[in-house]
Write a protein that holds these residues in place. Structure first.
Motif, PDB file in Angstrom:
ATOM      1  N   PHE A   1     -62.395 -62.605  71.223  1.00  0.00           N
ATOM      2  CA  PHE A   1     -62.446 -63.346  69.968  1.00  0.00           C
ATOM      3  C   PHE A   1     -62.854 -64.801  70.240  1.00  0.00           C
ATOM      4  CE2 PHE A   1     -60.272 -66.379  67.207  1.00  0.00           C
ATOM      5  CZ  PHE A   1     -60.999 -66.138  66.051  1.00  0.00           C
TER       6      PHE A   1
ATOM      7  N   MET B   1     -66.623 -73.244  81.253  1.00  0.00           N
ATOM      8  CA  MET B   1     -65.235 -72.865  81.592  1.00  0.00           C
ATOM      9  C   MET B   1     -65.011 -72.781  83.105  1.00  0.00           C
ATOM     10  SD  MET B   1     -63.980 -70.215  78.688  1.00  0.00           S
ATOM     11  CE  MET B   1     -65.418 -69.169  78.644  1.00  0.00           C
TER      12      MET B   1
ATOM     13  N   TYR C   1     -51.942 -71.589  86.062  1.00  0.00           N
ATOM     14  CA  TYR C   1     -50.875 -70.864  85.378  1.00  0.00           C
ATOM     15  C   TYR C   1     -49.987 -70.214  86.429  1.00  0.00           C
ATOM     16  CZ  TYR C   1     -55.183 -68.099  85.354  1.00  0.00           C
ATOM     17  OH  TYR C   1     -56.389 -67.554  85.691  1.00  0.00           O
TER      18      TYR C   1
ATOM     19  N   THR D   1     -59.710 -72.919  72.845  1.00  0.00           N
ATOM     20  CA  THR D   1     -61.095 -72.823  72.371  1.00  0.00           C
ATOM     21  C   THR D   1     -61.626 -74.211  71.984  1.00  0.00           C
ATOM     22  OG1 THR D   1     -60.078 -72.132  70.304  1.00  0.00           O
ATOM     23  CG2 THR D   1     -61.179 -70.428  71.569  1.00  0.00           C
TER      24      THR D   1
ATOM     25  N   ILE E   1     -58.009 -70.068  63.349  1.00  0.00           N
ATOM     26  CA  ILE E   1     -56.968 -69.178  63.885  1.00  0.00           C
ATOM     27  C   ILE E   1     -55.872 -68.940  62.835  1.00  0.00           C
ATOM     28  CG2 ILE E   1     -55.646 -70.979  65.122  1.00  0.00           C
ATOM     29  CD1 ILE E   1     -56.288 -67.467  66.461  1.00  0.00           C
TER      30      ILE E   1
ATOM     31  N   ASN F   1     -53.518 -60.859  81.250  1.00  0.00           N
ATOM     32  CA  ASN F   1     -54.645 -61.761  80.951  1.00  0.00           C
ATOM     33  C   ASN F   1     -54.633 -62.163  79.475  1.00  0.00           C
ATOM     34  OD1 ASN F   1     -55.501 -59.490  79.629  1.00  0.00           O
ATOM     35  ND2 ASN F   1     -57.494 -59.386  80.584  1.00  0.00           N
ATOM     36  N   CYS F   2     -55.622 -62.978  79.079  1.00  0.00           N
ATOM     37  CA  CYS F   2     -55.671 -63.498  77.715  1.00  0.00           C
ATOM     38  C   CYS F   2     -56.038 -62.393  76.723  1.00  0.00           C
ATOM     39  CB  CYS F   2     -56.715 -64.607  77.662  1.00  0.00           C
ATOM     40  SG  CYS F   2     -56.999 -65.218  76.006  1.00  0.00           S
TER      41      CYS F   2
ATOM     42  N   PRO G   1     -60.975 -68.057  84.026  1.00  0.00           N
ATOM     43  CA  PRO G   1     -60.588 -68.927  82.910  1.00  0.00           C
ATOM     44  C   PRO G   1     -59.622 -68.247  81.944  1.00  0.00           C
ATOM     45  CG  PRO G   1     -62.809 -68.103  82.568  1.00  0.00           C
ATOM     46  CD  PRO G   1     -62.394 -67.672  83.948  1.00  0.00           C
ATOM     47  N   PHE G   2     -59.691 -66.914  81.864  1.00  0.00           N
ATOM     48  CA  PHE G   2     -58.814 -66.178  80.950  1.00  0.00           C
ATOM     49  C   PHE G   2     -57.705 -65.451  81.714  1.00  0.00           C
ATOM     50  CE2 PHE G   2     -62.996 -66.214  78.772  1.00  0.00           C
ATOM     51  CZ  PHE G   2     -62.630 -66.827  77.588  1.00  0.00           C
ATOM     52  N   SER G   3     -57.472 -65.852  82.979  1.00  0.00           N
ATOM     53  CA  SER G   3     -56.579 -65.123  83.860  1.00  0.00           C
ATOM     54  C   SER G   3     -57.152 -63.703  84.058  1.00  0.00           C
ATOM     55  CB  SER G   3     -55.158 -65.105  83.297  1.00  0.00           C
ATOM     56  OG  SER G   3     -54.293 -64.462  84.193  1.00  0.00           O
TER      57      SER G   3
ATOM     58  N   TRP H   1     -42.051 -57.820  76.228  1.00  0.00           N
ATOM     59  CA  TRP H   1     -43.427 -58.336  76.293  1.00  0.00           C
ATOM     60  C   TRP H   1     -44.438 -57.191  76.163  1.00  0.00           C
ATOM     61  CZ3 TRP H   1     -46.523 -56.853  80.529  1.00  0.00           C
ATOM     62  CH2 TRP H   1     -47.808 -57.385  80.505  1.00  0.00           C
TER      63      TRP H   1
ATOM     64  N   LEU I   1     -49.598 -67.966  69.053  1.00  0.00           N
ATOM     65  CA  LEU I   1     -51.025 -67.701  68.826  1.00  0.00           C
ATOM     66  C   LEU I   1     -51.758 -68.938  68.304  1.00  0.00           C
ATOM     67  CD1 LEU I   1     -50.538 -64.129  67.418  1.00  0.00           C
ATOM     68  CD2 LEU I   1     -51.738 -64.686  69.523  1.00  0.00           C
TER      69      LEU I   1
ATOM     70  N   LEU J   1     -46.689 -65.360  75.191  1.00  0.00           N
ATOM     71  CA  LEU J   1     -47.090 -66.114  76.389  1.00  0.00           C
ATOM     72  C   LEU J   1     -45.968 -66.202  77.419  1.00  0.00           C
ATOM     73  CD1 LEU J   1     -49.455 -67.854  77.587  1.00  0.00           C
ATOM     74  CD2 LEU J   1     -48.248 -69.829  76.689  1.00  0.00           C
TER      75      LEU J   1
ATOM     76  N   LYS K   1     -42.368 -64.771  83.881  1.00  0.00           N
ATOM     77  CA  LYS K   1     -42.516 -66.230  83.753  1.00  0.00           C
ATOM     78  C   LYS K   1     -41.138 -66.843  83.532  1.00  0.00           C
ATOM     79  CE  LYS K   1     -47.174 -65.929  81.981  1.00  0.00           C
ATOM     80  NZ  LYS K   1     -48.075 -66.228  80.885  1.00  0.00           N
TER      81      LYS K   1
ATOM     82  N   GLY L   1     -54.444 -69.948  70.672  1.00  0.00           N
ATOM     83  CA  GLY L   1     -55.706 -69.623  70.018  1.00  0.00           C
ATOM     84  C   GLY L   1     -56.460 -70.805  69.449  1.00  0.00           C
TER      85      GLY L   1
HETATM   86  C1  HEM Z   1     -61.462 -70.372  75.521  1.00  0.00           C
HETATM   87  C2  HEM Z   1     -60.495 -69.678  75.006  1.00  0.00           C
HETATM   88  C3  HEM Z   1     -59.260 -69.222  75.749  1.00  0.00           C
HETATM   89  C4  HEM Z   1     -58.890 -69.420  77.042  1.00  0.00           C
HETATM   90  C5  HEM Z   1     -59.632 -70.197  78.119  1.00  0.00           C
HETATM   91  C6  HEM Z   1     -57.621 -68.745  77.234  1.00  0.00           C
HETATM   92  C7  HEM Z   1     -56.934 -68.672  78.434  1.00  0.00           C
HETATM   93  C8  HEM Z   1     -55.783 -67.946  78.638  1.00  0.00           C
HETATM   94  C9  HEM Z   1     -55.111 -67.809  79.902  1.00  0.00           C
HETATM   95  C10 HEM Z   1     -55.559 -68.425  81.204  1.00  0.00           C
HETATM   96  C11 HEM Z   1     -54.015 -67.046  79.712  1.00  0.00           C
HETATM   97  C12 HEM Z   1     -52.952 -66.671  80.749  1.00  0.00           C
HETATM   98  C13 HEM Z   1     -51.897 -67.759  80.702  1.00  0.00           C
HETATM   99  C14 HEM Z   1     -50.726 -67.532  81.602  1.00  0.00           C
HETATM  100  O1  HEM Z   1     -50.638 -66.533  82.307  1.00  0.00           O
HETATM  101  O2  HEM Z   1     -49.831 -68.387  81.561  1.00  0.00           O
HETATM  102  C15 HEM Z   1     -53.977 -66.702  78.319  1.00  0.00           C
HETATM  103  C16 HEM Z   1     -53.004 -65.936  77.750  1.00  0.00           C
HETATM  104  C17 HEM Z   1     -52.917 -65.734  76.407  1.00  0.00           C
HETATM  105  N1  HEM Z   1     -53.856 -66.083  75.452  1.00  0.00           N
HETATM  106 FE1  HEM Z   1     -55.586 -67.047  75.752  1.00  0.00          FE
HETATM  107  N2  HEM Z   1     -57.238 -68.193  76.049  1.00  0.00           N
HETATM  108  C18 HEM Z   1     -58.221 -68.438  75.121  1.00  0.00           C
HETATM  109  C19 HEM Z   1     -58.229 -68.039  73.808  1.00  0.00           C
HETATM  110  C20 HEM Z   1     -57.208 -67.385  73.195  1.00  0.00           C
HETATM  111  C21 HEM Z   1     -57.198 -67.009  71.807  1.00  0.00           C
HETATM  112  C22 HEM Z   1     -58.334 -67.255  70.821  1.00  0.00           C
HETATM  113  C23 HEM Z   1     -55.994 -66.416  71.582  1.00  0.00           C
HETATM  114  C24 HEM Z   1     -55.445 -65.824  70.323  1.00  0.00           C
HETATM  115  C25 HEM Z   1     -56.123 -65.301  69.394  1.00  0.00           C
HETATM  116  C26 HEM Z   1     -55.256 -66.409  72.831  1.00  0.00           C
HETATM  117  C27 HEM Z   1     -53.998 -65.903  73.011  1.00  0.00           C
HETATM  118  C28 HEM Z   1     -53.371 -65.739  74.235  1.00  0.00           C
HETATM  119  C29 HEM Z   1     -52.069 -65.113  74.402  1.00  0.00           C
HETATM  120  C30 HEM Z   1     -51.172 -64.581  73.300  1.00  0.00           C
HETATM  121  C31 HEM Z   1     -51.789 -65.102  75.773  1.00  0.00           C
HETATM  122  C32 HEM Z   1     -50.552 -64.523  76.477  1.00  0.00           C
HETATM  123  C33 HEM Z   1     -50.866 -63.112  76.968  1.00  0.00           C
HETATM  124  C34 HEM Z   1     -49.719 -62.482  77.721  1.00  0.00           C
HETATM  125  O3  HEM Z   1     -48.980 -63.167  78.418  1.00  0.00           O
HETATM  126  O4  HEM Z   1     -49.611 -61.253  77.624  1.00  0.00           O
HETATM  127  N3  HEM Z   1     -56.027 -67.003  73.780  1.00  0.00           N
HETATM  128  N4  HEM Z   1     -55.070 -67.251  77.680  1.00  0.00           N
END
Ligand code: HEM
Length: 551
Positions: free
Chosen positions: A502, A415, A424, A356, A221, A496-497, A489-491, A163, A348, A156, A138, A352
């Motif tokens: 959680f 979602m 993203y 949500t 969180i 991925n997320c 939605p979570f990649s 990473w 986070l 992120l 990134k 986080g």
């Molecule tokens: C509805 C809930 C959530 C959605 C839709 C979501 C979505 C995403 C997406 C799409 C990414 C990839 C982003 C990218 O590539 O730029 C991501 C990465 C990430 N998310 Fe979530 N997320 C959610 C909840 C959470 C929660 C609860 C946490 C922490 C406890 C979290 C922590 C992270 C982190 C740290 C990354 C980076 C991972 C990496 O690059 O290795 N997310 N999330």
């Protein structure tokens, strides 16, 4: 006579013998044709061999990005195609139109490099599933770079082996045992959220609920990360954090809306520059205070072993919390420095809570718009609450969440229509080949990849009547029929997320408590509120709700 004879003979010598004339011609032409065909055949074989060799060596067989269409760039290279995205009120609709116009992907001239904007599950898969670090970067991306003053080198936006190592540490706080250990905390905050809503709707009026949602999800969180219950410590700090976070988001949008402000040298003269820096400083301070709380708590728990009584430990203001392990425990035990810990807390807290909170806001709006689906959810929730196997002292158990299947389907469908991460990106440090309309296209190193779930989730190629809210799309047999990368939605893939399990547990618990206690309706319609691609998907104004107490 002689002469005639001679001449006849000579004619006979030099002419084609009768009877052989036709065959000779045929042989001549056929031979020539055969030779030509042979030459053609051999050259094809040789060139194919060469092509194969070239594609194995240097991928020359593939065509380049020139075959991919897209909107015309602006004449100032730096601005490129970015101006097509504006105004932000129209961006999301424009992306849907571009998908219709250009198909599975389009080319755009990004702020400082070429971007490939991906609208199809098949092409998204090529990029997301790659485990090669050269495809997961990134780096050098203005849209992530403007977050650096706040997120630093947090998970992120960090990359490479840094990473990878950090991801392992943070994944530890999201494993099965840890998710189970968060159940009590989720119940506690959900009950408080219900109380906050009760207070808000005591006048039986119409209210937005976004502030209450954000405060609650931020408090949850924070406690997962640091072990500190902010509602007991200082609730105002959470409310202030929410305010600074909104300012920060607003400043980033101002930069994106005027692409030249993405340059730091220009941004520093912007009227919002100072507000941005103050917001970041205040959010940093919040994280620093949580780290101080944590260290003090650790110090005190060590002193218990040095002769202090547990009574004096409790009097120091910290509740004995059994075996609860926070994310800070994981980071400190892994030897992460204080500065890096602050970056991870910021990351986070951002990743986080905003995601949500946004999703549950849309979910409540969908439930308010669809009373029939709301009722099915409520019936399922009542059954779980009223079954003693699923509750302990009126509190949901970890295992009971698996029984909230319809609630889960409604959240998944929410979602799909409203992915909080509507898009993203990746920066290709290594080239990668994709299949584009049957052509083998080489996407060169240095290209920005913009993946757009907002479009993929609304593409009729994967979802019939995509604009309709239909939770049954997520029945197991329906999901199994779809392309695995048509729901993102979570990649997906190695980047991925980390918080998806959680996040789902958190949203299910909060949804269960709210629908058990209230009937939701709204005075708004979908078309009343424009959606903005504001870092996360954001309604231009909060939805209005009416909540009627049930129990
Ligand atoms: C509805 C809930 C959530 C959605 C839709 C979501 C979505 C995403 C997406 C799409 C990414 C990839 C982003 C990218 O590539 O730029 C991501 C990465 C990430 N998310 Fe979530 N997320 C959610 C909840 C959470 C929660 C609860 C946490 C922490 C406890 C979290 C922590 C992270 C982190 C740290 C990354 C980076 C991972 C990496 O690059 O290795 N997310 N999330």
């Amino acid at each position: 006579m002689e002469v005639t004879q001679i001449s006849n003979r000579s004619t006979e010598n030099f002419s084609i013998p009768k009877g052989e004339t036709g065959y000779g011609r045929i042989f001549f032409y056929a031979g020539t044709l055969l030779v030509l065909l042979l030459v053609r055949f051999l050259s094809t074989v040789i060139s194919q061999k060469q092509k194969r060799r070239k594609s194995e060596d240097g991928k020359e067989a593939a065509v380049g990005l020139e075959v991919i269409r897209g909107p015309k760039p602006f004449f100032i290279k730096f601005i490129g195609s970015a101006y097509h995205l504006l105004p932000l009120q129209e961006t999301l609709n424009k992306t849907l139109k571009w998908h219709k116009l250009y198909g599975s992907c389009m080319k755009a001239i990004g702020v400082n490099h070429t971007a490939l904007v991906v609208f199809s599950a098949e092409i998204a898969q090529s990029f997301l599933k790659s485990g090669d670090l050269g495809h997961l970067s990134k780096d050098k991306m203005p849209f992530y770079d403007i977050m650096r003053p706040f997120l630093g080198n947090g998970l992120l936006i960090s990359e490479g082996t840094y990473w990878q190592t950090r991801r392992k540490v943070l994944m530890g706080s999201m494993n099965f045992q840890r998710l189970r250990s968060y159940t009590k905390l989720l119940n506690k905050h959900s009950k408080r959220f219900v109380n906050a809503l009760e207070k808000l709707f005591v006048d039986k009026g119409v209210h937005p609920i976004n502030v209450e949602i954000n405060s609650s999800f931020l408090a949850i969180i924070t406690e997962i990360l640091t072990g500190v219950d902010m509602d007991e410590k200082d609730h105002n700090e959470v409310a202030e954090y929410h305010h600074h976070f909104q300012t920060w988001k607003d400043c980033l949008i101002s930069r994106i809306e005027k692409p030249w402000c993405l340059l730091d040298s220009i941004w520093r003269w912007h009227p919002k520059y100072r507000a941005h820096n103050i917001a970041v400083a205040k959010m940093n301070l919040f994280a620093i205070r949580r780290l101080e709380d944590y260290k003090l708590k650790k110090e005190n728990s060590l002193k218990v072993g040095e002769g202090l009584t547990s009574e004096s430990y409790l009097n120091s203001g910290f509740e004995e919390d059994g075996n609860f392990r926070s994310t800070l425990d994981d980071l400190v035990d892994a030897g992460v420095s204080d500065v890096e810990i602050i970056h991870e807390i910021n990351t986070l807290l951002f990743g986080g809570h905003e995601t949500t909170a946004t999703t549950i806001h849309f979910y409540f709006f969908m439930m308010a718009l669809h009373p029939d689906f709301q009722e099915i959810c409520r019936k399922e929730i009542d059954e779980v609450f009223e079954n003693s196997a699923h509750t302990e002292n009126e509190t949901l158990t970890f295992d009971s969440l698996a029984n909230l299947k319809y609630v889960e389907r409604c959240l998944l469908e929410t979602m799909r229509l409203y992915p909080s991460s509507f898009g993203y990106m990746r920066y290709l440090k290594k080239s990668l080949n994709i299949d584009y309309e049957g052509k083998n296209v080489e996407v060169p190193a240095g290209t920005d990849i913009v993946l757009v779930p907002w479009v993929i989730h609304r593409s009729p190629q994967y979802y019939q009547k995509p604009e309709e809210f239909d939770p049954d799309r997520f029945l197991p047999d329906q999901s199994a029929k779809r392309h695995p990368y048509s729901y993102l939605p979570f990649s997906a893939g190695p980047r991925n997320c980390i918080g998806q399990k959680f996040g789902m547990n958190e949203m299910k618990t909060v949804a269960a408590y709210v629908l058990r206690n209230f009937e939701l309706s709204t005075t708004d319609k979908v078309e009343d509120v424009t959606l903005l691609p504001s870092i996360t998907l954001t309604p231009e104004r909060d939805y209005n709700f009416i909540l009627k107490r049930r129990l």
